[in-house]
Design a protein around this motif. Structure first.
Motif, PDB file in Angstrom:
ATOM      1  N   ARG A  75      81.909  65.717  16.938  1.00 38.43           N
ATOM      2  CA  ARG A  75      83.517  65.799  16.565  1.00 38.43           C
ATOM      3  C   ARG A  75      83.948  65.044  15.589  1.00 38.43           C
ATOM      4  O   ARG A  75      84.554  65.410  14.730  1.00 38.43           O
ATOM      5  N   THR A  76      83.217  63.440  15.392  1.00 35.19           N
ATOM      6  CA  THR A  76      84.035  63.338  14.406  1.00 35.19           C
ATOM      7  C   THR A  76      82.843  63.453  13.242  1.00 35.19           C
ATOM      8  O   THR A  76      84.509  62.699  11.751  1.00 35.19           O
ATOM      9  N   LEU A  77      81.988  62.962  13.746  1.00 34.13           N
ATOM     10  CA  LEU A  77      80.988  62.770  11.825  1.00 34.13           C
ATOM     11  C   LEU A  77      81.858  64.226  11.492  1.00 34.13           C
ATOM     12  O   LEU A  77      81.666  65.186  11.477  1.00 34.13           O
ATOM     13  N   GLY A  78      81.762  63.395   9.424  1.00 31.19           N
ATOM     14  CA  GLY A  78      82.195  64.820   8.883  1.00 31.19           C
ATOM     15  C   GLY A  78      83.898  65.155   8.510  1.00 31.19           C
ATOM     16  O   GLY A  78      84.816  65.982   7.621  1.00 31.19           O
ATOM     17  N   ARG A  79      85.146  64.116   9.753  1.00 29.84           N
ATOM     18  CA  ARG A  79      85.878  64.488   9.532  1.00 29.84           C
ATOM     19  C   ARG A  79      86.607  63.412   8.314  1.00 29.84           C
ATOM     20  O   ARG A  79      88.001  63.702   8.212  1.00 29.84           O
ATOM     21  N   GLY A  80      85.956  62.915   8.065  1.00 32.75           N
ATOM     22  CA  GLY A  80      86.736  61.611   7.220  1.00 32.75           C
ATOM     23  C   GLY A  80      85.589  60.731   6.920  1.00 32.75           C
ATOM     24  O   GLY A  80      84.513  60.829   6.934  1.00 32.75           O
ATOM     25  N   LEU A  81      85.919  60.040   6.093  1.00 32.38           N
ATOM     26  CA  LEU A  81      85.189  58.847   5.994  1.00 32.38           C
ATOM     27  C   LEU A  81      83.999  58.120   7.243  1.00 32.38           C
ATOM     28  O   LEU A  81      84.608  57.742   8.079  1.00 32.38           O
ATOM     29  N   VAL A  82      82.795  57.559   7.403  1.00 35.36           N
ATOM     30  CA  VAL A  82      82.166  57.795   8.343  1.00 35.36           C
ATOM     31  C   VAL A  82      82.401  55.835   8.019  1.00 35.36           C
ATOM     32  O   VAL A  82      82.055  55.255   7.815  1.00 35.36           O
ATOM     33  N   GLY A  83      82.484  55.124   9.198  1.00 28.00           N
ATOM     34  CA  GLY A  83      82.592  54.370   9.362  1.00 28.00           C
ATOM     35  C   GLY A  83      81.186  53.449  10.498  1.00 28.00           C
ATOM     36  O   GLY A  83      80.795  54.322  10.735  1.00 28.00           O
ATOM     37  N   ARG A  97      62.524  57.061  11.431  1.00 22.85           N
ATOM     38  CA  ARG A  97      62.827  57.479   9.301  1.00 22.85           C
ATOM     39  C   ARG A  97      64.354  57.915   9.568  1.00 22.85           C
ATOM     40  O   ARG A  97      65.316  57.495   8.302  1.00 22.85           O
ATOM     41  N   GLN A  98      65.060  58.696  10.014  1.00 20.88           N
ATOM     42  CA  GLN A  98      66.917  58.580  10.256  1.00 20.88           C
ATOM     43  C   GLN A  98      67.006  57.663  10.915  1.00 20.88           C
ATOM     44  O   GLN A  98      68.297  57.619  10.633  1.00 20.88           O
ATOM     45  N   ILE A  99      66.335  56.701  12.059  1.00 22.83           N
ATOM     46  CA  ILE A  99      67.029  55.611  12.388  1.00 22.83           C
ATOM     47  C   ILE A  99      67.028  54.450  11.042  1.00 22.83           C
ATOM     48  O   ILE A  99      68.090  54.406  10.640  1.00 22.83           O
ATOM     49  N   LEU A 100      66.075  54.127  10.366  1.00 20.72           N
ATOM     50  CA  LEU A 100      66.636  53.444   8.756  1.00 20.72           C
ATOM     51  C   LEU A 100      67.605  54.572   7.967  1.00 20.72           C
ATOM     52  O   LEU A 100      67.868  52.651   7.386  1.00 20.72           O
ATOM     53  N   ALA A 101      67.109  55.114   7.617  1.00 17.12           N
ATOM     54  CA  ALA A 101      68.003  55.807   6.740  1.00 17.12           C
ATOM     55  C   ALA A 101      69.468  55.699   7.071  1.00 17.12           C
ATOM     56  O   ALA A 101      70.541  54.695   5.852  1.00 17.12           O
ATOM     57  N   LEU A 102      69.995  55.100   8.354  1.00 18.06           N
ATOM     58  CA  LEU A 102      71.005  54.954   8.990  1.00 18.06           C
ATOM     59  C   LEU A 102      71.638  53.645   8.756  1.00 18.06           C
ATOM     60  O   LEU A 102      72.698  53.927   8.520  1.00 18.06           O
ATOM     61  N   TYR A 103      70.299  52.974   9.286  1.00 18.24           N
ATOM     62  CA  TYR A 103      70.666  51.813   8.522  1.00 18.24           C
ATOM     63  C   TYR A 103      70.723  51.071   7.921  1.00 18.24           C
ATOM     64  O   TYR A 103      71.619  50.276   7.032  1.00 18.24           O
ATOM     65  N   ASP A 104      69.969  52.199   6.510  1.00 18.09           N
ATOM     66  CA  ASP A 104      70.690  51.838   5.038  1.00 18.09           C
ATOM     67  C   ASP A 104      72.144  51.923   4.448  1.00 18.09           C
ATOM     68  O   ASP A 104      72.390  51.210   3.769  1.00 18.09           O
ATOM     69  N   VAL A 105      72.419  52.719   5.087  1.00 20.26           N
ATOM     70  CA  VAL A 105      74.078  53.113   5.051  1.00 20.26           C
ATOM     71  C   VAL A 105      74.624  52.800   5.669  1.00 20.26           C
ATOM     72  O   VAL A 105      75.589  51.640   4.694  1.00 20.26           O
ATOM     73  N   LEU A 106      74.633  51.535   6.868  1.00 23.13           N
ATOM     74  CA  LEU A 106      75.579  50.928   7.764  1.00 23.13           C
ATOM     75  C   LEU A 106      74.718  49.839   6.712  1.00 23.13           C
ATOM     76  O   LEU A 106      75.947  48.689   6.450  1.00 23.13           O
ATOM     77  N   GLU A 107      73.933  48.698   6.031  1.00 24.25           N
ATOM     78  CA  GLU A 107      74.163  47.610   5.555  1.00 24.25           C
ATOM     79  C   GLU A 107      74.533  48.008   4.596  1.00 24.25           C
ATOM     80  O   GLU A 107      75.576  46.807   4.091  1.00 24.25           O
ATOM     81  N   ARG A 108      74.483  49.112   3.437  1.00 24.57           N
ATOM     82  CA  ARG A 108      75.895  48.917   2.605  1.00 24.57           C
ATOM     83  C   ARG A 108      76.939  48.798   3.409  1.00 24.57           C
ATOM     84  O   ARG A 108      78.213  48.971   2.130  1.00 24.57           O
ATOM     85  N   VAL A 109      77.591  49.798   4.322  1.00 25.60           N
ATOM     86  CA  VAL A 109      78.819  49.753   4.827  1.00 25.60           C
ATOM     87  C   VAL A 109      79.484  49.009   5.307  1.00 25.60           C
ATOM     88  O   VAL A 109      80.858  47.995   4.949  1.00 25.60           O
ATOM     89  N   ALA A 110      79.058  48.432   5.529  1.00 23.67           N
ATOM     90  CA  ALA A 110      78.974  46.813   6.694  1.00 23.67           C
ATOM     91  C   ALA A 110      78.618  45.535   6.553  1.00 23.67           C
ATOM     92  O   ALA A 110      77.033  45.388   7.652  1.00 23.67           O
ATOM     93  N   PRO A 111      77.680  45.030   5.618  1.00 19.91           N
ATOM     94  CA  PRO A 111      75.975  44.210   5.699  1.00 19.91           C
ATOM     95  C   PRO A 111      76.759  43.284   6.730  1.00 19.91           C
ATOM     96  O   PRO A 111      78.128  42.483   7.276  1.00 19.91           O
ATOM     97  N   SER A 112      76.144  42.900   7.960  1.00 26.69           N
ATOM     98  CA  SER A 112      75.649  41.455   8.242  1.00 26.69           C
ATOM     99  C   SER A 112      74.468  41.682   8.907  1.00 26.69           C
ATOM    100  O   SER A 112      72.931  42.071   8.468  1.00 26.69           O
ATOM    101  N   PRO A 113      74.244  39.690   9.077  1.00 24.50           N
ATOM    102  CA  PRO A 113      72.421  39.572   9.583  1.00 24.50           C
ATOM    103  C   PRO A 113      72.230  40.302  10.945  1.00 24.50           C
ATOM    104  O   PRO A 113      70.629  40.902  10.791  1.00 24.50           O
TER     105      PRO A 113
END
Length: 405
Positions: free
Chosen positions: A270-278, A302-318
């Motif tokens: 219900r949440t995804l696609g309704r606005g900016l993904v955090g 591969r999907q998990i890696l792609a999601l982590y690629d996005v997460l690292e751009r959105v909220a980078p952390s060690p």
């Protein structure tokens, strides 16, 4: 209903009623804590009253006014505020003040540890002793931290109202972070004898549910609740019968909570696609990929890696980089994962954590470097503060060492 559950439900209502009535958060919070102690002492013998919220509010109100009347230097002023006659039964409002309390406890005048401690006590209903135990500090130290936090709120002139739209949006980031930290401390206890603390995870989920009811259009609130549900769904499979750690790849997935997974996935859908993904929605999406896979081998890395690629751009952390290295190793091999881990060497933000060496040991073992893997497992065990994690890492070191030529 369990006594602790009743108390934790009633405490925010009592506190909210008193703060709206008298406006002094620090004094009102102390009075509610005294009332909670009285309830925990008397209710097991006398029984839970028909209206726990009203009982708690009445007792706290009386403790508060009695305290004020006992201070001779302030007698005249306080009697003018609370009236000369002893209070009757206090009327508890049905208004849910949880959101106001959460935002007040997460006031920007407080440090992150103080925000966390005050939220657990004022909103979560945990005692000072319980909070101190969760974070391995003496009870007196935690009491001082909470006392200073309440004084800081008073000094800052914080009011018991919802922040305006701009301030609320900014402070919501802190609120979500505090709830996330509470959940993580429960799900993967940093120290102590137990791997996880279900009281903290349950409390984090309960409060986040309340926040979502009060902020239904906030995608990151829904994302955080989904993340908690999808993660907590695995809790019963994370431990052996004697409390030992079971890694994700070896967990019995038939023990996972299918109802929690379904609810988490539905929230995320219900949440995804309704606005900016955090970042919380992205982490929830990663958790959903894990939970919906029939086995570790069937997981879509591969999907998990792609999601982590996005997460690292959105909220980078060690921590994100660390987890991304695990996913990269599953897709491109352990050497690729080790190379990414190398970018964290010397990063002060993760230098004291055992997780870097734990992941390095796992990837070294997969790469066939058994002697280095054994040493990394031993280093991780020395750095780990949780005894169950220590035991697991030492067992891994011994197993790898036994396989050396």
């Amino acid at each position: 209903m369990h006594l602790e559950t009743v108390l934790r439900d009633a405490a925010p209502y009592a506190l909210g009623t008193l703060v709206r009535r008298y406006g002094q958060f620090d004094a009102c919070e102390d009075a509610v804590q005294e009332a909670l102690f009285a309830a925990a002492t008397s209710w097991p013998t006398d029984g839970i009253p028909d209206s726990p919220r009203a009982w708690l509010t009445t007792v706290a109100d009386r403790r508060l006014t009695d305290s004020w009347r006992s201070e001779s230097a302030r007698r005249r002023r306080e009697l003018a505020v609370v009236g000369a006659e002893p209070p009757g039964d206090a009327e508890v409002s049905d208004e849910d003040d949880t959101l106001r309390l959460i935002f007040l406890c997460c006031h920007p005048a407080l440090s992150a540890p103080s925000q966390l401690a005050l939220t657990l006590r004022a909103v979560g209903g945990l005692t000072t002793a319980e909070i101190a135990s969760a974070f391995l500090v003496p009870e007196a130290t935690m009491a001082q931290r909470i006392s200073r936090a309440k004084q800081s709120i008073r000094t800052a002139g914080a009011r018991f109202v919802l922040p305006d739209a701009t301030d609320r949006s900014q402070r919501l980031v802190v609120v979500l972070q505090v709830l996330y930290l509470i959940f993580n401390e429960g799900y993967a206890a940093r120290s102590g004898d137990s791997l996880q603390r279900s009281d903290l995870t349950a409390e984090a989920i309960r409060i986040t549910r309340m926040l979502l009811r009060l902020q239904p259009d906030e995608g990151e609130v829904a994302g955080l609740l989904a993340l908690m549900l999808l993660t907590d769904a695995r809790s019963s499979a994370r431990e052996t019968d004697d409390g030992g750690l079971v890694p994700l790849a070896e967990q019995r997935r038939d023990l996972w909570d299918s109802d929690a997974i379904s609810e988490g996935v539905a929230l995320l859908s219900r949440t995804l696609g309704r606005g900016l993904v955090g970042p919380y929605q992205l982490q929830a999406a990663i958790a959903a990929v894990h939970d919906e896979a029939s086995s570790d081998e069937a997981t879509d890395w591969r999907q998990i890696l792609a999601l982590y690629d996005v997460l690292e751009r959105v909220a980078p952390s060690p921590v994100v980089t660390l987890n991304r290295a695990v996913a990269l190793a599953r897709v491109a091999g352990p050497r690729a994962g080790l190379a990414l881990l190398g970018t964290l060497d010397g990063d002060a933000r993760i230098a004291t954590s055992h997780r870097l060496d734990a992941v390095r040991a796992h990837l070294l073992e997969r790469a066939g470097d058994l002697a280095e893997a054994r040493d990394a497992y031993n280093r991780a065990a020395r750095a780990a503060l949780n005894r169950q994690e220590q035991a697991y890492l030492l067992a891994q070191a011994a197993r790898v060492g036994a396989a050396l030529p």
